[in-house]
Scaffold this motif. Structure first.
Motif, PDB file in Angstrom:
ATOM      1  N   VAL A 117       1.012  -1.181  -0.107  1.00  0.00           N
ATOM      2  CA  VAL A 117       0.050  -0.010   0.047  1.00  0.00           C
ATOM      3  C   VAL A 117       0.995   1.354  -0.147  1.00  0.00           C
ATOM      4  N   ILE A 118       0.711   2.019  -1.119  1.00  0.00           N
ATOM      5  CA  ILE A 118       1.552   3.235  -1.194  1.00  0.00           C
ATOM      6  C   ILE A 118       0.812   4.419  -1.419  1.00  0.00           C
ATOM      7  N   LEU A 119       1.006   5.579  -0.476  1.00  0.00           N
ATOM      8  CA  LEU A 119       0.510   7.013  -0.632  1.00  0.00           C
ATOM      9  C   LEU A 119       1.467   7.721  -1.517  1.00  0.00           C
ATOM     10  N   ARG A 120       1.231   8.833  -2.280  1.00  0.00           N
ATOM     11  CA  ARG A 120       1.921  10.004  -2.668  1.00  0.00           C
ATOM     12  C   ARG A 120       1.481  11.186  -2.527  1.00  0.00           C
TER      13      ARG A 120
ATOM     14  N   ASP B 212       6.110   9.192   8.428  1.00  0.00           N
ATOM     15  CA  ASP B 212       5.948   9.961   9.782  1.00  0.00           C
ATOM     16  C   ASP B 212       4.410   9.548  10.267  1.00  0.00           C
ATOM     17  N   LEU B 213       4.582   9.029  11.338  1.00  0.00           N
ATOM     18  CA  LEU B 213       3.278   8.475  12.238  1.00  0.00           C
ATOM     19  C   LEU B 213       2.915   9.751  12.867  1.00  0.00           C
ATOM     20  N   TYR B 214       3.346  10.845  13.291  1.00  0.00           N
ATOM     21  CA  TYR B 214       3.043  12.033  13.618  1.00  0.00           C
ATOM     22  C   TYR B 214       1.846  12.528  12.784  1.00  0.00           C
ATOM     23  N   ASP B 215       2.018  12.245  11.561  1.00  0.00           N
ATOM     24  CA  ASP B 215       0.902  12.769  10.558  1.00  0.00           C
ATOM     25  C   ASP B 215      -0.066  11.696  10.603  1.00  0.00           C
ATOM     26  N   VAL B 216      -1.131  11.968  11.698  1.00  0.00           N
ATOM     27  CA  VAL B 216      -2.081  10.912  12.009  1.00  0.00           C
ATOM     28  C   VAL B 216      -3.143  11.039  10.825  1.00  0.00           C
ATOM     29  N   LYS B 217      -3.435  11.852  10.111  1.00  0.00           N
ATOM     30  CA  LYS B 217      -4.146  11.873   8.989  1.00  0.00           C
ATOM     31  C   LYS B 217      -3.839  11.074   7.894  1.00  0.00           C
ATOM     32  N   LEU B 218      -2.386  11.473   7.475  1.00  0.00           N
ATOM     33  CA  LEU B 218      -1.896  10.315   6.536  1.00  0.00           C
ATOM     34  C   LEU B 218      -1.857   8.708   6.991  1.00  0.00           C
ATOM     35  N   PHE B 219      -1.487   8.779   7.971  1.00  0.00           N
ATOM     36  CA  PHE B 219      -1.745   7.526   8.708  1.00  0.00           C
ATOM     37  C   PHE B 219      -3.204   6.783   8.346  1.00  0.00           C
ATOM     38  N   GLU B 220      -4.203   7.568   8.593  1.00  0.00           N
ATOM     39  CA  GLU B 220      -5.505   7.307   8.565  1.00  0.00           C
ATOM     40  C   GLU B 220      -5.878   6.825   7.081  1.00  0.00           C
ATOM     41  N   GLN B 221      -5.270   7.719   6.157  1.00  0.00           N
ATOM     42  CA  GLN B 221      -5.555   7.432   4.766  1.00  0.00           C
ATOM     43  C   GLN B 221      -4.833   6.065   4.436  1.00  0.00           C
ATOM     44  N   LEU B 222      -3.587   5.818   5.022  1.00  0.00           N
ATOM     45  CA  LEU B 222      -2.841   4.566   4.700  1.00  0.00           C
ATOM     46  C   LEU B 222      -3.723   3.352   5.327  1.00  0.00           C
TER      47      LEU B 222
END
Length: 342
Positions: A47-50, A83-93
């Motif tokens: 799973v990859i986000l850009r 960067d797990l501190y970016d919680v919103k990005l983690f939620e997307q992942l």
């Protein structure tokens, strides 16, 4: 966003993901696509986000295997890489990872990122739809992987400066190994002599397991690490003046990191400290290869009664002790999850 289900190892996006992991501060070889070759009974998905420019910002390799409770266990070993501190990005992942769970009939996605424990971060992650196990767990063996590690950070120091930072007692042990005629050699996984070197490592590792009372994996398991990381893996052997192998390890220089795996040593000439010389030669080699730190791998305790901790502490110092934040479980089937953890 990209979800790759069981792609070929030479798929362009898998190769790009490998570069991302190798160069990321939270990337480890367990998230490298080559690790899927090591865990060859598991299925590897990605799973990859850009970002808007197309650069990878987050990702994880998810390995899955059928479990007796029914359905598949999904495991992102030392993932995700982000960067797990970016919680919103983690939620997307996590949202995209649900596609993998659906495709594999997964009941659980377990993650144990290589991120240091931070109570604020743990509190933020507990607000998500996750089961979080962290420092409150007293029995560290309850974790899938050791949650503790020891790392020697080079911090732009020379080899001589690093040596000077060791205690006089430890330097005395190191000097004794050289005075005793011990030497250390590195055999690349691509070297035609790797077969003989690997046999030496495995024989010593069996002796170590018998002496310390732990089981070791079948011989082909460690061989797959050499195959998967052929361009950056080595068998390191410290031997006597007469050529008798005394200590060995499997070393992987992945990205900016050098990782010491599976410490092996025999029962002979231990008074000459072959494991001390082996590790310091690995540190020197890592510096020569341009690496930024030397990771001595997992521990179950930071207890001075633990000889393995004391040995690693001599090299990494107290400053090298790191506790990871723990395990993050994304549960898809609560009933099967309850059976799995019981």
């Amino acid at each position: 966003m990209t979800v790759l289900l069981s792609p070929a190892s030479n798929h362009p996006e898998v190769l790009e993901f490998n570069d991302f992991v190798a160069n990321h501060r939270y990337g480890t070889l367990m998230q490298a696509p080559a690790w899927a070759h090591v865990k060859n009974t598991w299925t590897a998905d990605y799973v990859i986000l850009r970002d808007e420019t197309g650069h990878i910002t987050a990702g994880m390799q998810i390995l899955s295997i059928n479990n007796p409770v029914g359905g598949a266990l999904l495991y992102a070993n030392r993932g995700p890489v982000m960067d797990l501190y970016d919680v919103k990005l983690f939620e997307q992942l996590l949202e995209e990872a649900k596609q993998v769970a659906q495709a594999r009939n997964g009941f659980l996605l377990r993650m144990d990122p290589a991120v240091a424990y931070d109570p604020v971060l743990v509190a933020d992650l507990r607000k998500l739809d996750l089961v979080v196990k962290s420092t409150e767990v007293e029995d560290k063996h309850a974790f899938t992987n050791p949650p503790l590690t020891m790392i020697l950070h080079f911090n732009n120091r020379s080899f001589e400066e690093i040596l000077a930072g060791f205690s006089s007692r430890f330097r005395g042990k190191l000097n004794k190994s050289y005075r005793g005629g011990l030497t250390t050699r590195f055999v690349s996984a691509a070297d035609p002599q790797i077969g003989d070197a690997y046999d030496t490592f495995y024989d010593l590792y069996k002796v170590t397991g018998e002496r310390q009372g732990f089981g070791i994996r079948p011989k082909d398991y460690y061989a797959r690490i050499l195959e998967g990381f052929k361009d950056c893996a080595y068998i390191v052997i410290t031997q006597s003046a007469e050529g008798q192998p005394l200590a060995s390890t499997l070393l992987v220089n992945y990205g900016e990191k050098s990782m010491y795996l599976f410490a092996a040593s025999g029962n002979e000439m231990r008074n000459l400290n072959p494991s001390v010389q082996l590790n310091i030669e690995c540190v020197k080699f890592a510096l020569e290869q341009g690496k930024t730190h030397y990771d001595m791998g997992g521990l179950w305790s930071f207890d001075m009664e633990d000889g393995l901790y004391r040995f690693k502490r001599d090299i990494c110092s107290e400053a090298g002790a790191r506790e990871y934040l723990g395990e993050l479980d994304l549960v898809f089937d609560k009933e099967k999850y309850a059976q799995f953890i019981s």
